[in-house]
Write a protein that holds these residues in place. Structure first.
Motif, PDB file in Angstrom:
ATOM      1  N   UNK A  22      26.814  15.667 -29.708  1.00 13.42           N
ATOM      2  CA  UNK A  22      26.130  14.509 -30.170  1.00 13.42           C
ATOM      3  C   UNK A  22      24.887  14.435 -29.535  1.00 13.42           C
ATOM      4  N   UNK A  23      24.884  14.559 -28.064  1.00 19.66           N
ATOM      5  CA  UNK A  23      23.639  14.293 -27.221  1.00 19.66           C
ATOM      6  C   UNK A  23      22.894  15.319 -27.357  1.00 19.66           C
ATOM      7  N   UNK A  24      23.459  16.656 -26.854  1.00 19.01           N
ATOM      8  CA  UNK A  24      22.316  17.826 -26.586  1.00 19.01           C
ATOM      9  C   UNK A  24      22.193  18.657 -27.701  1.00 19.01           C
ATOM     10  N   UNK A  25      22.913  18.539 -28.824  1.00 17.14           N
ATOM     11  CA  UNK A  25      22.621  19.474 -29.969  1.00 17.14           C
ATOM     12  C   UNK A  25      22.220  18.381 -31.100  1.00 17.14           C
ATOM     13  N   UNK A  26      22.738  17.442 -31.293  1.00 16.31           N
ATOM     14  CA  UNK A  26      22.192  16.657 -32.499  1.00 16.31           C
ATOM     15  C   UNK A  26      21.309  15.488 -32.090  1.00 16.31           C
ATOM     16  N   UNK A  27      21.305  15.188 -30.647  1.00 15.07           N
ATOM     17  CA  UNK A  27      20.163  14.491 -30.266  1.00 15.07           C
ATOM     18  C   UNK A  27      20.220  13.007 -30.379  1.00 15.07           C
ATOM     19  N   UNK A  28      21.371  12.559 -30.526  1.00  9.78           N
ATOM     20  CA  UNK A  28      21.676  11.120 -30.655  1.00  9.78           C
ATOM     21  C   UNK A  28      21.211  10.325 -29.126  1.00  9.78           C
ATOM     22  N   UNK A  29      21.016   9.196 -29.075  1.00 13.49           N
ATOM     23  CA  UNK A  29      20.684   8.469 -28.004  1.00 13.49           C
ATOM     24  C   UNK A  29      22.441   8.119 -27.637  1.00 13.49           C
ATOM     25  N   UNK A  30      22.115   7.760 -26.244  1.00 15.29           N
ATOM     26  CA  UNK A  30      23.549   7.392 -25.591  1.00 15.29           C
ATOM     27  C   UNK A  30      23.939   6.103 -26.498  1.00 15.29           C
ATOM     28  N   UNK A  31      23.183   5.254 -26.667  1.00 14.00           N
ATOM     29  CA  UNK A  31      23.741   4.056 -27.604  1.00 14.00           C
ATOM     30  C   UNK A  31      24.355   4.361 -28.780  1.00 14.00           C
TER      31      UNK A  31
END
Lengths: 195, 222, 132
Positions: free
Chosen positions: B181-190
């Motif tokens: 979710x973070x490094x592939x889909x680039x969502x923020x931590x929140x």
């Protein structure tokens, strides 16, 4: 409990997250001399590069898309289920009843709104009794239709004048298409957007 | 054809959904607007599929997740509190379906890890041999550079991506979901915290552990 | 003619009438399409099953039902009940179009020599012309 208690750390005590956050910047004084940080920076930099390539390749890879039949199946279910919505009877002729689905009616109202520049129709609630939107599960009383429409408005649009125009337009379109005369049209401006 | 109907006549303008903000489109789908819903499916099915594919490593299962997620979305949309919550809802639903599928595979206990269990290599202390390769190692990476002209570099880049994809399958699923979710889909931590419904600090910890595990595993490629 | 034969004959008549109605309504100016519904999709599978049922079980256990996209025809005691589901073009009044569709269907059913029970029309969508 410390905020970063569950954060993995390097041998030198630094949080890996902090190393990651600054890998695109030149190494700090500590990083220039700390072997833990140096190898971590290198390994994370490598990971970032490969992950970035994987991200971009996956996004453009036609093989990493669901097949066409997936969307078809989704839409078939959606289409079938939307048809179960409430109906508003419009006329009873010698041959039988003519009615309109609630979805067709709210679609018509959104269409009417879309003919005004600077107005984007969002949700449309249709009810027959004031103040109780979802009270009638089976049918909408066509002689007593009340709607609540939420809209986004382009910034700079004069809201009161536009709201009057919007009510007029909705009434005219719905009347022409269905002969329904709306008893009440409540409009809620819930958002502004840049025109 | 009847004279009252001329198909060449331009009809009333229909606003193009591509010109609208996503909140407006979600709102309309909430009211049962099929065209708006279909737009949302087209816009997000690829993302949901790629997440599911990298979680499950199985094309058919990933397609099932997409189908189930969007059908559930259609049914849940009317009750969604705000249109802004749609994307979180979508990815939460998809992530949970992936976890369910992974659990139902009934693997050996050492292979299956529940979302909240972070055992195995990624959860343990940093191994002594970790982060080897040091400043003296080869710094350049094949990926991200101009690989198109160089078949050898291109081949190496492909091999690295394959290695990462394979390595990813060995990361515990709870960490894997957060990392994707973070490094592939680039969502923020929140945003990830909202999707997986755990505190943001825990999300950060999981992603850091996943990165360390993956970075260590990628060492042979330097 | 036995009752079994008459039921089978009426089922065949319904198939032909359904095709005629489907073509005529779809070609009517202002009708964008006949909208498939769960009912019309599922009922489309049933004529053969019903036919089979009439052959093997008691006749008239269920009225013959024939469906096309947006059309469900059912026959009870030689009286036809018809449901039409329409998507209409916004350039025409949806209500007027629905009435035209009702009248058109009524004429075709009468031409086929059947008695009309009721012809109900539901407007399921009102569509504007797609901008290119």
């Amino acid at each position: 409990m410390a905020l970063n208690e569950d954060q993995p750390r390097l041998g030198c005590g630094r949080i890996i997250d902090d190393v990651w956050a600054s890998i695109d910047q030149p190494p700090t004084v500590h990083e220039q001399t700390c072997p833990d940080c140096q190898s971590a920076r290198l390994a994370l930099h490598q990971l970032e590069a490969v992950a970035g390539s994987l991200r971009e390749r996956d996004r453009d890879d036609p093989a990493l898309q669901p097949g066409l039949r997936v969307k078809e199946a989704i839409m078939m279910v959606a289409r079938a289920e939307v048809r179960r919505s409430r109906r508003a009877p419009l006329a009873t002729t010698a041959l039988g009843v003519i009615d309109i689905s609630e979805q067709a009616l709210s679609g018509l109202i959104r269409f009417a709104a879309s003919t005004l520049p600077g107005v984007r129709a969002r949700r449309c609630t249709i009810s027959s009794t004031p103040g109780t939107p979802q009270s009638a599960p089976a049918a909408v009383d066509a002689g007593n239709v009340r709607i609540t429409l939420t809209v986004a408005i382009a910034s700079g649009v004069r809201i009161p004048a536009t709201m009057d125009l919007l009510r007029e337009r909705i009434n005219a379109v719905v009347q022409a298409q269905t002969s329904i005369t709306m008893q009440q049209i409540d409009i809620i401006v819930e958002d502004l957007y840049d025109f | 054809m009847d004279s009252t109907h001329d198909s060449d006549e331009a009809g009333p303008p229909v606003e193009a959904l591509d010109d609208l903000d996503e909140s407006t489109i979600v709102s309309r789908a909430q009211d049962g607007d099929l065209e708006a819903f279909e737009w949302l499916v087209s816009a997000h099915q690829g993302g949901v599929f790629r997440l599911a594919f990298r979680m499950l490593n199985d094309h058919a299962e990933a397609e099932d997740v997409v189908q189930e997620t969007f059908i559930a979305a259609w049914r849940s949309l009317p009750g969604l509190s705000s249109p802004q919550a749609f994307i979180s809802w979508l990815y939460r639903s998809a992530t949970n379906k992936c976890f369910d599928l992974l659990r139902s595979r009934q693997r050996r206990p050492s292979d299956s890890t529940a979302f909240d269990t972070e055992q195995g290599a990624a959860g343990g202390p940093i191994p002594e041999q970790g982060w080897k390769g040091g400043p003296g190692g080869r710094v350049g990476t094949a990926v991200g550079s101009r690989t198109a002209q160089d078949p050898a570099l291109h081949h190496e880049a492909e091999a690295q991506m394959r290695a990462l994809a394979d390595l990813l399958q060995t990361v515990p699923e709870g960490l894997r979901a957060c990392w994707l979710l973070r490094d592939v889909h680039e969502f923020s931590y929140a945003e990830i915290a909202a999707i997986v419904q755990i505190p943001e600090s825990t999300v950060r910890g999981r992603i850091a552990r996943a990165r360390r595990f993956l970075a260590e595993g990628m060492q042979p490629w330097r | 003619m036995t009752s079994d034969q008459s039921l089978r004959a009426s089922a065949v008549d319904l198939e032909a009438l359904a095709d005629t109605l489907s073509d005529a309504l779809a070609a009517h100016p202002g009708v964008v399409r006949l909208e498939p519904t769960v009912r019309s999709v599922i009922d489309r599978w049933t004529p053969a099953a019903i036919d089979q049922m009439h052959r093997t079980l008691r006749p008239a256990a269920r009225p013959p039902v024939v469906a096309r996209d947006g059309l469900v025809l059912s026959m009870t005691d030689l009286v036809l009940t018809l449901q039409i589901d329409l998507a209409t073009d916004i350039r025409r009044s949806a209500l007027e179009l629905a009435q035209e569709a009702q009248d058109l269907a009524g004429r075709l059913v009468q031409d086929a020599g059947l008695t009309i029970g009721s012809i109900d029309v539901t407007i399921l969508a009102i569509e504007g012309a797609r901008t290119p």
